[in-house]
Design an enzyme around this catalytic site. Structure first.
Site, mmCIF file in Angstrom:
data_model
loop_
_atom_site.group_PDB
_atom_site.id
_atom_site.type_symbol
_atom_site.label_atom_id
_atom_site.label_comp_id
_atom_site.label_asym_id
_atom_site.label_seq_id
_atom_site.Cartn_x
_atom_site.Cartn_y
_atom_site.Cartn_z
ATOM 1 N N HIS A 164 0.806 -1.236 0.000
ATOM 2 C CA HIS A 164 0.000 0.000 0.000
ATOM 3 C C HIS A 164 0.831 1.274 0.000
ATOM 4 C CE1 HIS A 164 -4.069 -1.755 0.836
ATOM 5 N NE2 HIS A 164 -3.302 -2.796 1.136
ATOM 6 N N ASP A 373 3.648 9.620 -0.499
ATOM 7 C CA ASP A 373 2.468 8.860 -0.064
ATOM 8 C C ASP A 373 2.192 7.768 -1.091
ATOM 9 O OD1 ASP A 373 0.280 8.222 1.507
ATOM 10 O OD2 ASP A 373 -0.417 10.288 1.643
HETATM 11 O O1 F6P Z 1 -0.735 3.583 4.315
HETATM 12 C C1 F6P Z 1 -0.363 2.410 4.917
HETATM 13 C C2 F6P Z 1 -1.115 2.161 6.195
HETATM 14 O O2 F6P Z 1 -0.726 0.940 6.751
HETATM 15 C C3 F6P Z 1 -2.609 2.171 5.971
HETATM 16 O O3 F6P Z 1 -3.076 0.943 5.550
HETATM 17 C C4 F6P Z 1 -3.109 2.624 7.297
HETATM 18 O O4 F6P Z 1 -4.332 3.271 7.223
HETATM 19 C C5 F6P Z 1 -2.046 3.586 7.747
HETATM 20 O O5 F6P Z 1 -0.861 3.176 7.136
HETATM 21 C C6 F6P Z 1 -1.955 3.685 9.249
HETATM 22 O O6 F6P Z 1 -1.297 2.621 9.729
HETATM 23 P P1 F6P Z 1 -1.336 2.034 11.199
HETATM 24 O O7 F6P Z 1 -1.947 0.695 11.068
HETATM 25 O O8 F6P Z 1 0.090 1.986 11.598
HETATM 26 O O9 F6P Z 1 -2.139 2.956 12.057
#
Ligand code: F6P
Length: 472
Positions: A164, A373
């Site tokens: 992602h 990002d």
């Molecule tokens: O962008 C990657 C990501 O893992 C997303 O899937 C998620 O919303 C964000 O980072 C926040 O991540 P965490 O699980 O560390 O709160």
């Protein structure tokens, strides 16, 4: 989508979280488009979600928990393991490295050890749950080693991974002393998806340089002696219809109208981000400060609402970032507030979906300026809530979303003067041009919603690879 093989979704974070309060242990739903989209797929095909659900979770959360149609198998991790694997290796090594901040990385062997152990735990949970013919869909940078572990165990299932976040060029990824193990782990999959062509290309180039494996194009793939791993770019979307419907809801519109009155500004600008150094919040605030310096007549006519969502506060760098943002907000408000009016409203909170939609509806301009990002869904959510009508998106050229959303006002988020100029472009843009650009953006976002993304990935995984989706 026609029902097909059963689906096992594997991710660090689950669509629910088990939290402990004075009243005991409760399961709460975590907000996110992915969970909604997979809910339908998992209901149709059957399957389950394997994830870390918090320190207080039991082994299995049955279907029906928090309204979900599928069971969740909880991977158990102790607090110290979470600190070293999640807060440590995932968030203080892979996260900064992939977002091109190598100097923020804390390369500690203990973090790596915990990461390996946690990945083994996830892989064991998949093996325990999997049946021959299942599809296994692993998400994100927390779980690089899982596909390799499943392959080594001879799991009779197709395995896909979606990455992602950005994938950096080999010159940056190569800094990592565990680069070969991570790449090798990912290559245990049959299909690996990235947000953009650039991320996919960076991954393939790293494999070529560091593992010295042959790669091929059309379709893009890594050629192993016994099989091929397909690599695709598949930009994630949002639940367009639900944002659009929410933005058209009279209660939300009413809320937005009241918000505008309360802000008392001719132009409302909006920033919505998790508190993260990658989001460029400080740099954005400095650009806004320059705008207010250069445009004194706008100081009473504009208001920036910055909503910052608490995140990863186990990590010291995030706590430091919060302090710097607080200081910068204080400085700007102190410099430019006048006669009871401030051109900057700051919130440190997570808003419910309806309130968020009201803010999107109220905003003339959205400021989405991450330093780097993977995609950035705020940009797409804002567009969906404008319904092709009006509004301007100021977008970082280093967000994955910039590959699709070319009609935004694109800026270099590191350049405060560039942000200042971008803000001027947004404020002075004629109505006709705003509408023309927003119609095109809306069409792009509407054509590739989250359901499209999910269906496309699963179809390619089922079919055994396939060609890449390019930005529309
Ligand atoms: O962008 C990657 C990501 O893992 C997303 O899937 C998620 O919303 C964000 O980072 C926040 O991540 P965490 O699980 O560390 O709160």
């Amino acid at each position: 989508m026609a029902p097909g093989p059963r689906l096992l979704v594997v991710s660090n974070r689950a669509p629910v979280e088990v939290v402990r309060s004075a009243d005991g242990v409760r399961v709460v739903r975590t907000v996110g488009g992915l969970a909604g989209a997979l809910n339908d797929v998992l209901r149709q095909r059957g399957g389950l979600w394997i994830a870390w659900v918090g320190l207080h979770a039991g082994e299995e959360l049955p279907p029906g928990t928090a309204g979900l149609s599928y069971p969740i198998r909880a991977v158990r991790l102790k607090e110290r393991e979470v600190n070293n694997y999640y807060a440590g290796f995932a968030n203080q090594v892979l996260w900064p490295l992939c977002h091109m901040f190598p100097s923020r990385c804390a390369f500690q062997a203990a973090y790596w050890d915990a990461y390996r152990v946690a990945n083994e735990r996830f892989a064991a949970a998949v093996q325990a749950a999997a049946e021959p013919g299942d599809l296994v869909w692993v998400h994100d940078f927390h779980l690089c080693l899982v596909p390799g572990l499943l392959r080594a165990a001879g799991l009779p299932a197709r395995v896909g991974v979606f990455w992602h976040i950005p994938f950096p060029p080999p010159s940056v990824f190569g800094i990592l002393r565990w680069r070969a193990e991570l790449l090798g782990g990912l290559l245990g999959a049959d299909l690996i998806g990235f947000q953009t062509e650039q991320d996919a290309g960076n991954f393939v180039e790293s494999v070529r340089q560091f593992l010295e494996l042959p790669v091929a194009d059309h379709p893009q793939r890594v050629v192993l002696p016994e099989r091929e791993v397909h690599i695709i770019a598949l930009p994630i979307g949002i639940d367009y219809q639900s944002f659009r419907a929410q933005a058209e809801d009279p209660a939300v519109r009413d809320k937005a109208a009241r918000l505008r009155v309360a802000l008392g500004a001719e132009k409302v600008m909006l920033g919505v981000d998790r508190l993260d150094y990658t989001k460029g919040i400080l740099e954005r605030l400095r650009g806004y400060e320059r705008f207010l310096e250069r445009q004194p007549e706008w100081r009473r006519r504009v208001c920036l609402v910055q909503i910052t969502v608490p995140s990863r506060d186990r990590v010291p760098q995030y706590r430091e970032m919060k302090r710097s943002i607080d200081e910068t907000v204080g400085r700007i408000a102190g410099r430019f507030s006048f006669e009871g009016r401030t051109p900057l409203q700051y919130m440190y909170t997570s808003l419910p979906r309806e309130a968020l939609a009201a803010h999107y509806v109220a905003a003339d301009v959205a400021l989405v300026t991450p330093l780097r990002d993977g995609m950035n869904l705020v940009a797409k959510e804002y567009v969906a809530c404008r319904g092709g009508q009006d509004g301007v998106l100021l977008l970082s050229e280093f967000a994955g979303a910039a590959q699709e959303l070319r009609e935004a006002v694109l800026v270099n988020p590191y350049d405060a003067e560039g942000i200042r100029r971008g803000l001027e472009t947004c404020v002075f843009m004629p109505a006709e041009e705003r509408r023309r650009r927003m119609r095109v953006l809306d069409d792009r976002v509407a054509r590739r919603p989250i359901g499209w993304w999910t269906a496309e990935f699963i179809e390619r995984l089922t079919a055994g690879g396939g060609t890449a989706a390019t930005a529309a």
